[in-house]
Design an enzyme around this catalytic site. Structure first.
Site, PDB file in Angstrom:
ATOM      1  N   ASP A  64       0.831  -1.205   0.000  1.00 21.67           N
ATOM      2  CA  ASP A  64       0.000   0.000   0.000  1.00 21.67           C
ATOM      3  C   ASP A  64       0.862   1.250   0.000  1.00 21.67           C
ATOM      4  O   ASP A  64       2.086   1.174   0.139  1.00 21.67           O
ATOM      5  CB  ASP A  64      -0.957  -0.014   1.205  1.00 21.67           C
ATOM      6  CG  ASP A  64      -0.321  -0.559   2.476  1.00 21.67           C
ATOM      7  OD1 ASP A  64       0.912  -0.551   2.573  1.00 21.67           O
ATOM      8  OD2 ASP A  64      -1.061  -0.989   3.381  1.00 21.67           O
ATOM      9  N   ASN A 133      -7.983  -3.242  14.060  1.00 24.94           N
ATOM     10  CA  ASN A 133      -9.361  -3.460  13.581  1.00 24.94           C
ATOM     11  C   ASN A 133      -9.438  -4.610  12.576  1.00 24.94           C
ATOM     12  O   ASN A 133     -10.461  -4.803  11.927  1.00 24.94           O
ATOM     13  CB  ASN A 133      -9.925  -2.177  12.957  1.00 24.94           C
ATOM     14  CG  ASN A 133      -9.167  -1.748  11.708  1.00 24.94           C
ATOM     15  OD1 ASN A 133      -8.216  -2.421  11.293  1.00 24.94           O
ATOM     16  ND2 ASN A 133      -9.569  -0.638  11.102  1.00 24.94           N
ATOM     17  N   HIS A 135      -7.557  -4.983   9.844  1.00 26.21           N
ATOM     18  CA  HIS A 135      -7.239  -4.699   8.442  1.00 26.21           C
ATOM     19  C   HIS A 135      -5.939  -5.384   8.019  1.00 26.21           C
ATOM     20  O   HIS A 135      -5.059  -5.631   8.840  1.00 26.21           O
ATOM     21  CB  HIS A 135      -7.223  -3.190   8.138  1.00 26.21           C
ATOM     22  CG  HIS A 135      -6.052  -2.421   8.660  1.00 26.21           C
ATOM     23  ND1 HIS A 135      -6.138  -1.086   9.009  1.00 26.21           N
ATOM     24  CD2 HIS A 135      -4.745  -2.752   8.880  1.00 26.21           C
ATOM     25  CE1 HIS A 135      -4.957  -0.650   9.411  1.00 26.21           C
ATOM     26  NE2 HIS A 135      -4.087  -1.642   9.342  1.00 26.21           N
ATOM     27  N   GLU A 140      -9.745  -1.978   5.038  1.00 26.07           N
ATOM     28  CA  GLU A 140     -10.410  -1.766   6.322  1.00 26.07           C
ATOM     29  C   GLU A 140     -11.635  -2.690   6.418  1.00 26.07           C
ATOM     30  O   GLU A 140     -12.045  -3.289   5.414  1.00 26.07           O
ATOM     31  CB  GLU A 140     -10.842  -0.292   6.429  1.00 26.07           C
ATOM     32  CG  GLU A 140      -9.695   0.720   6.316  1.00 26.07           C
ATOM     33  CD  GLU A 140      -8.849   0.840   7.601  1.00 26.07           C
ATOM     34  OE1 GLU A 140      -8.751  -0.137   8.362  1.00 26.07           O
ATOM     35  OE2 GLU A 140      -8.280   1.924   7.814  1.00 26.07           O
TER      36      GLU A 140
HETATM   37  C1  F6R Z   1       1.366  -1.527   6.248  1.00 31.52           C
HETATM   38  C2  F6R Z   1       0.039  -2.136   6.248  1.00 31.52           C
HETATM   39  C3  F6R Z   1      -0.800  -2.222   7.482  1.00 31.52           C
HETATM   40  C4  F6R Z   1      -0.015  -2.584   8.744  1.00 31.52           C
HETATM   41  C5  F6R Z   1      -0.948  -2.609   9.950  1.00 31.52           C
HETATM   42  C6  F6R Z   1      -0.212  -2.934  11.224  1.00 31.52           C
HETATM   43  O1  F6R Z   1       1.944  -1.596   4.963  1.00 31.52           O
HETATM   44  O2  F6R Z   1      -0.384  -2.555   5.228  1.00 31.52           O
HETATM   45  O3  F6R Z   1      -1.809  -3.173   7.276  1.00 31.52           O
HETATM   46  O4  F6R Z   1       0.591  -3.830   8.566  1.00 31.52           O
HETATM   47  O5  F6R Z   1      -1.572  -1.364  10.085  1.00 31.52           O
HETATM   48  O6  F6R Z   1       0.683  -1.903  11.496  1.00 31.52           O
HETATM   49  P1  F6R Z   1       1.785  -2.056  12.626  1.00 31.52           P
HETATM   50  O7  F6R Z   1       2.656  -3.178  12.213  1.00 31.52           O
HETATM   51  O8  F6R Z   1       2.540  -0.743  12.604  1.00 31.52           O
HETATM   52  O9  F6R Z   1       1.070  -2.320  13.894  1.00 31.52           O
END
Ligand code: F6R
Length: 258
Positions: A64, A133, A135, A140
């Site tokens: 992303d 959440n 995702h 989301e």
């Molecule tokens: C990042 C991404 C997100 C993160 C998720 C967890 O490229 O796609 O899905 O993997 O928000 O973030 P952290 O690891 O910072 O808790």
């Protein structure tokens, strides 16, 4: 699904890196799907130490990218891939691919990224973190399981969680480009890394809960080759599954019901 639970986040990063190094070194070239954020940070560091010190035939594909940050912004995922992951792994910058979040037409940019993934023959292994959440990528809750690369709105919860990387929450972008859930499911293998005290609920919903749009990560239950590596804090609410004993980690379907 294999579930590996370690004592502490760094040990999770090491276990994930060992699994990655084993797969990367036995392939002549490797298309690695990378997540950014905190969860896989130590994995990339350990991976760099485990791989031989030569440029590897690895191509990196971002999950992303934020929309609205200027190109070269330190928090853009393109910069994270270039300055962080590619540099750690000693990779040419030409091996870094990111959805074009600067394109004036997000629909066209999404289609182009899907075509790029297809032209490269798909992802060999997709690394994922998980949002509190549920995702994966920036898919989301209530993202369609058939979704592909596209523009999405970030939830307030996600913007607040990611505000730790910015001076204020207002600076966190409101939109992003993300690979869709069907892109993620198309990867040959998936490695989900979850660490810390904010992840138990999401992890339970993802691997023990019903397959439901409310938890995008639960779509991973449909994939044939998923490894979940987590620390004991993230695993603390699991009740139905028990971890894979070390000797059986290479095998498939090692998660057992209690
Ligand atoms: C990042 C991404 C997100 C993160 C998720 C967890 O490229 O796609 O899905 O993997 O928000 O973030 P952290 O690891 O910072 O808790």
């Amino acid at each position: 699904m294999r579930l590996i639970v370690t004592d502490g986040a760094d040990a999770a990063g090491h276990a994930a890196a060992e699994l990655l190094a084993e797969r990367i070194t036995r392939a002549p070239k490797f298309r690695l799907g990378v997540a950014t954020g905190s969860s896989p940070e130590s994995t990339y560091r350990h991976l760099a130490a485990l791989l031989p010190p030569r440029p590897h035939a690895i191509e990196l594909f971002a999950l992303d990218e934020y929309i609205g940050l200027p190109r070269g912004h330190a928090q853009s995922y393109e910069e994270t891939l270039k300055q962080g992951i590619a540099s750690l792994l000693n990779l040419d910058l030409g091996s870094v691919h990111v959805p074009d979040a600067w394109h004036s037409d997000p629909t066209a940019a999404g289609l182009r990224y899907d075509a790029l993934l297809a032209n490269h023959g798909g992802i060999d292994l997709q690394i994922l973190g998980i949002g509190a959440n549920g995702h994966i990528g920036f898919n989301e809750p209530f993202s369609e399981f058939g979704s592909r690369t596209r523009r999405v709105a970030l939830t307030e919860e996600t913007r607040r969680a990611n505000s730790r990387f910015f001076a204020t929450v207002d600076q966190v972008p409101t939109y992003a480009m993300t690979q869709g859930i069907s892109n993620i499911l198309a990867a040959s293998a998936v490695l989900l890394i979850a660490t810390g005290q904010h992840k138990p609920d999401a992890l339970v919903a993802a691997i023990e809960g019903p397959i439901a749009w409310a938890c995008p990560a639960s779509a991973l239950q449909l994939h044939r080759d998923v490894t979940v590596v987590c620390d004991s804090a993230a695993a603390s609410s699991l009740t139905q599954t028990i971890p894979t004993p070390p000797a059986r980690r290479q095998g498939a379907n090692n998660v057992r019901l209690r």
